[in-house]
Scaffold this active site. Structure first.
Site, PDB file in Angstrom:
ATOM      1  N   ASP A 129       0.844  -1.190   0.000  1.00 20.49           N
ATOM      2  CA  ASP A 129       0.000   0.000   0.000  1.00 20.49           C
ATOM      3  C   ASP A 129       0.884   1.247   0.000  1.00 20.49           C
ATOM      4  O   ASP A 129       1.768   1.381   0.847  1.00 20.49           O
ATOM      5  CB  ASP A 129      -0.898  -0.012   1.241  1.00 20.49           C
ATOM      6  CG  ASP A 129      -2.026   0.996   1.129  1.00 20.49           C
ATOM      7  OD1 ASP A 129      -2.356   1.415  -0.003  1.00 20.49           O
ATOM      8  OD2 ASP A 129      -2.585   1.358   2.172  1.00 20.49           O
ATOM      9  N   HIS A 136      -3.730  14.048   0.382  1.00 17.13           N
ATOM     10  CA  HIS A 136      -4.019  13.178   1.527  1.00 17.13           C
ATOM     11  C   HIS A 136      -2.891  13.271   2.565  1.00 17.13           C
ATOM     12  O   HIS A 136      -3.147  13.478   3.747  1.00 17.13           O
ATOM     13  CB  HIS A 136      -4.203  11.729   1.070  1.00 17.13           C
ATOM     14  CG  HIS A 136      -4.315  10.738   2.185  1.00 17.13           C
ATOM     15  ND1 HIS A 136      -5.386  10.736   3.060  1.00 17.13           N
ATOM     16  CD2 HIS A 136      -3.497   9.728   2.578  1.00 17.13           C
ATOM     17  CE1 HIS A 136      -5.208   9.754   3.950  1.00 17.13           C
ATOM     18  NE2 HIS A 136      -4.071   9.141   3.685  1.00 17.13           N
ATOM     19  N   GLU A 202     -10.715   4.009   3.388  1.00 14.34           N
ATOM     20  CA  GLU A 202      -9.777   4.763   2.561  1.00 14.34           C
ATOM     21  C   GLU A 202     -10.111   4.482   1.106  1.00 14.34           C
ATOM     22  O   GLU A 202     -10.136   3.327   0.675  1.00 14.34           O
ATOM     23  CB  GLU A 202      -8.323   4.373   2.871  1.00 14.34           C
ATOM     24  CG  GLU A 202      -7.884   4.846   4.250  1.00 14.34           C
ATOM     25  CD  GLU A 202      -6.390   4.697   4.505  1.00 14.34           C
ATOM     26  OE1 GLU A 202      -5.759   3.796   3.932  1.00 14.34           O
ATOM     27  OE2 GLU A 202      -5.860   5.506   5.293  1.00 14.34           O
ATOM     28  N   GLU A 204      -9.224   4.118  -2.471  1.00 13.60           N
ATOM     29  CA  GLU A 204      -7.976   3.869  -3.201  1.00 13.60           C
ATOM     30  C   GLU A 204      -8.272   3.135  -4.509  1.00 13.60           C
ATOM     31  O   GLU A 204      -9.342   2.556  -4.675  1.00 13.60           O
ATOM     32  CB  GLU A 204      -7.017   2.996  -2.367  1.00 13.60           C
ATOM     33  CG  GLU A 204      -6.772   3.545  -0.961  1.00 13.60           C
ATOM     34  CD  GLU A 204      -5.591   2.893  -0.255  1.00 13.60           C
ATOM     35  OE1 GLU A 204      -4.796   2.205  -0.928  1.00 13.60           O
ATOM     36  OE2 GLU A 204      -5.476   3.074   0.970  1.00 13.60           O
ATOM     37  N   ASP A 236      -9.392   0.418   1.775  1.00 11.94           N
ATOM     38  CA  ASP A 236      -8.386  -0.023   2.736  1.00 11.94           C
ATOM     39  C   ASP A 236      -8.838   0.410   4.137  1.00 11.94           C
ATOM     40  O   ASP A 236      -8.410   1.439   4.649  1.00 11.94           O
ATOM     41  CB  ASP A 236      -7.028   0.599   2.358  1.00 11.94           C
ATOM     42  CG  ASP A 236      -5.903   0.002   3.172  1.00 11.94           C
ATOM     43  OD1 ASP A 236      -5.978  -1.189   3.509  1.00 11.94           O
ATOM     44  OD2 ASP A 236      -4.938   0.738   3.466  1.00 11.94           O
ATOM     45  N   ARG A 240      -8.196   4.046  13.107  1.00 14.52           N
ATOM     46  CA  ARG A 240      -7.301   5.187  13.375  1.00 14.52           C
ATOM     47  C   ARG A 240      -6.793   5.221  14.810  1.00 14.52           C
ATOM     48  O   ARG A 240      -5.665   5.678  15.057  1.00 14.52           O
ATOM     49  CB  ARG A 240      -8.022   6.506  13.076  1.00 14.52           C
ATOM     50  CG  ARG A 240      -8.536   6.659  11.657  1.00 14.52           C
ATOM     51  CD  ARG A 240      -7.411   6.670  10.652  1.00 14.52           C
ATOM     52  NE  ARG A 240      -7.941   6.889   9.304  1.00 14.52           N
ATOM     53  CZ  ARG A 240      -7.240   6.664   8.193  1.00 14.52           C
ATOM     54  NH1 ARG A 240      -6.001   6.216   8.258  1.00 14.52           N
ATOM     55  NH2 ARG A 240      -7.776   6.887   7.019  1.00 14.52           N
ATOM     56  N   GLN A 243      -4.132   2.686  15.120  1.00 16.16           N
ATOM     57  CA  GLN A 243      -2.987   3.169  14.330  1.00 16.16           C
ATOM     58  C   GLN A 243      -2.170   4.218  15.080  1.00 16.16           C
ATOM     59  O   GLN A 243      -0.943   4.142  15.134  1.00 16.16           O
ATOM     60  CB  GLN A 243      -3.510   3.760  13.017  1.00 16.16           C
ATOM     61  CG  GLN A 243      -2.429   4.175  12.029  1.00 16.16           C
ATOM     62  CD  GLN A 243      -3.015   4.657  10.693  1.00 16.16           C
ATOM     63  OE1 GLN A 243      -4.231   4.638  10.499  1.00 16.16           O
ATOM     64  NE2 GLN A 243      -2.166   5.081   9.798  1.00 16.16           N
ATOM     65  N   LYS A 256      -4.449  -1.894  10.094  1.00 10.45           N
ATOM     66  CA  LYS A 256      -4.734  -2.068   8.671  1.00 10.45           C
ATOM     67  C   LYS A 256      -4.852  -3.531   8.273  1.00 10.45           C
ATOM     68  O   LYS A 256      -5.126  -3.813   7.114  1.00 10.45           O
ATOM     69  CB  LYS A 256      -3.583  -1.469   7.843  1.00 10.45           C
ATOM     70  CG  LYS A 256      -3.254  -0.038   8.161  1.00 10.45           C
ATOM     71  CD  LYS A 256      -4.048   0.898   7.300  1.00 10.45           C
ATOM     72  CE  LYS A 256      -3.582   2.323   7.487  1.00 10.45           C
ATOM     73  NZ  LYS A 256      -4.293   3.214   6.587  1.00 10.45           N
ATOM     74  N   THR A 260      -9.228  -5.600   3.861  1.00  9.63           N
ATOM     75  CA  THR A 260      -9.120  -4.676   2.729  1.00  9.63           C
ATOM     76  C   THR A 260     -10.105  -5.196   1.693  1.00  9.63           C
ATOM     77  O   THR A 260     -10.038  -6.361   1.325  1.00  9.63           O
ATOM     78  CB  THR A 260      -7.690  -4.702   2.150  1.00  9.63           C
ATOM     79  OG1 THR A 260      -6.762  -4.380   3.193  1.00  9.63           O
ATOM     80  CG2 THR A 260      -7.531  -3.708   1.019  1.00  9.63           C
ATOM     81  N   GLU A 367      -9.996  12.807   7.145  1.00  5.54           N
ATOM     82  CA  GLU A 367      -9.883  14.117   6.491  1.00  5.54           C
ATOM     83  C   GLU A 367     -11.233  14.809   6.369  1.00  5.54           C
ATOM     84  O   GLU A 367     -11.344  16.005   6.594  1.00  5.54           O
ATOM     85  CB  GLU A 367      -9.313  13.951   5.083  1.00  5.54           C
ATOM     86  CG  GLU A 367      -7.863  13.560   5.014  1.00  5.54           C
ATOM     87  CD  GLU A 367      -7.515  13.151   3.591  1.00  5.54           C
ATOM     88  OE1 GLU A 367      -7.223  14.041   2.783  1.00  5.54           O
ATOM     89  OE2 GLU A 367      -7.548  11.952   3.284  1.00  5.54           O
TER      90      GLU A 367
HETATM   91 CA    CA Z   1      -4.159   2.823   2.703  1.00  5.32          CA
END
Ligand code: CA
Length: 433
Positions: A129, A136, A202, A204, A236, A240, A243, A256, A260, A367
């Protein structure tokens, strides 16, 4: 403009120009096969192969389409991918009678997409990834470190990435249990254990490596495209709170690795070629092994929808575009392999969250809500900062042609409440008594 004898609406994701590959099985015939999407149908390539249509390519009769993954077909290489695609496209043309007028064969080879189940299309060997969107990276950096230190000093010199987890990549429609783990809330001086309270998506785009490289032999930016089989949408999922406690100094781990999600149809690189655009200007100029020229990005519209368990229909919460990405896939592949690292057939690469310059183009909740400062207002009166149990996240993407779309279909996934854990093995202990 080429047309198919199969009727395809202008807004359909699957016109004759696209022909994405998927692995499917019928609801009654459980044997997995490979097909391409055309309008509302899937065309069974195993049936076409058994009628000799691919004999000229050298793969005829080798059963590469009677498989549970695209890997054997991906291993055949770019020349064969091109030939097979051109044969299928020809057979589907409105003025070619071979398949059009052979009703016996049509009845065998076409299935309604309503009557099939789509499976994970590729046996994924490794998952990498990247973090290739400048918007971002700058947004996340600003949220955590302030505007002055938004980008880390390395970011403008190399495509930052990490090695992800391939075993938990799942196909669209798979439910995801809310992960549990260790977090350290700001107000506490000790870590605690429990369900993640800051679950995020996420947005992607992913791409599959069709042909890899030998250990010790890097792939150059110039050759990188020849190794790419096709593209999918990627969600993904990210925890948070897990993380932000675990990530220093080696990067994300459990935050993570629980899931996915990818879309089931793999859009061939060739189908995206007409939608190439220039990527953002790179300043400073990258080191020579990362220097690219020409059109290295794609104009792919991307959207994210959320549907809570109380909502009748999904609501759009983000609208971005692939073209905002700073680092191209050629640069990502060249960087990944510059040490001599070997890519393999079936490796999944993902771009990282694709955010754009406007608020509505932010590609994740971190975000979009600016880490909780600006909650999302849903039309039914609910608010969201993070994903709640029962929420479904749906992503879609397409290139807009003149009267047709090259679409990715969708990737969707719903979050279930955390699974009840038997952390101290009580069941086992009571059994042994
Ligand atoms: Ca990612």
């Amino acid at each position: 403009m080429i047309r198919s004898f199969i009727e395809v609406e202008p807004e359909s994701h699957f016109p004759i120009h696209n022909l994405p590959y998927g692995v499917f099985r019928d609801k009654e015939n459980k044997e997995p096969r490979i097909g391409v999407a055309i309008g509302e149908f899937v065309l069974d390539l195993a049936v076409l192969d058994e009628h000799g249509f691919f004999d000229s390519t050298g793969i005829g009769g080798k059963r590469v389409f009677r498989q549970a993954s695209l890997n054997p077909f991906m291993q055949t290489g770019k020349k064969v991918w091109k030939e097979v695609r051109s044969i299928i496209q020809h057979l589907l043309k409105e003025d070619v009678p071979t398949l059009r007028d052979n009703w016996d064969l049509r009845n065998q080879a076409f299935k309604s997409q309503k009557d099939i189940e789509l499976m994970l299309p590729v046996e994924i060997k490794s998952y990498t990834d990247f973090y290739a969107s400048k918007e971002h990276a700058a947004n996340v950096g600003t949220i955590f470190r302030g505007k002055e230190k938004a980008l880390m000093p390395n970011w403008i010199h190399l495509p930052v990435g990490y090695h992800g987890r391939a075993s938990s990549v799942v196909v669209s429609g798979t439910d995801i249990y809310r992960p549990q783990g260790q977090t350290k809330p700001l107000e506490s001086d000790q870590p605690i254990f429990g369900p993640s309270k800051q679950l995020d998506f996420e947005l992607e785009v992913g791409y599959f490596i069709g042909i890899g490289n030998e250990l010790g032999s890097p792939i150059s930016v110039k050759d990188a495209r020849d190794h790419v089989f096709g593209f999918v949408l990627v969600n993904d999922w990210s925890a948070r709170d897990i993380q932000s406690w675990e990530y220093q100094p080696l990067g994300p781990f459990l935050s993570k690795n629980f899931a996915t999600s990818i879309s089931p149809w793999v859009v061939p690189l060739e189908a995206l070629e007409p939608f190439r655009v220039k990527g953002p200007i790179q300043d400073p100029e990258p080191l020579s092994y990362l220097k690219v020229e020409g059109l290295n990005s794609f104009d792919i519209h991307l959207e994210v929808f959320l549907k809570s368990k109380n909502m009748e229909k999904p609501q759009r919460i983000s609208k971005s575009n692939y073209k905002y990405l700073y680092w191209s896939i050629e640069q990502q592949i060249a960087h990944h392999t510059i040490t001599g690292c070997n890519l393999q057939t079936g490796d999944l690469m993902a771009t990282g969250t694709i955010s754009g310059p406007t608020k509505e183009s932010r590609g994740c909740l971190l975000e979009l809500t600016w880490r909780g400062k600006e909650p999302i207002q849903l039309d039914n009166g609910e608010q969201r900062i993070w994903i709640e149990d029962g929420d479904e996240v749906i992503m879609t993407g397409w290139c807009q042609g003149d009267g047709y779309r090259i679409g990715f279909g969708e990737v969707r996934g719903r979050i279930l409440p955390p699974k009840e854990l038997d952390l101290h093995n009580k069941k086992h202990l009571s059994f042994s008594k």
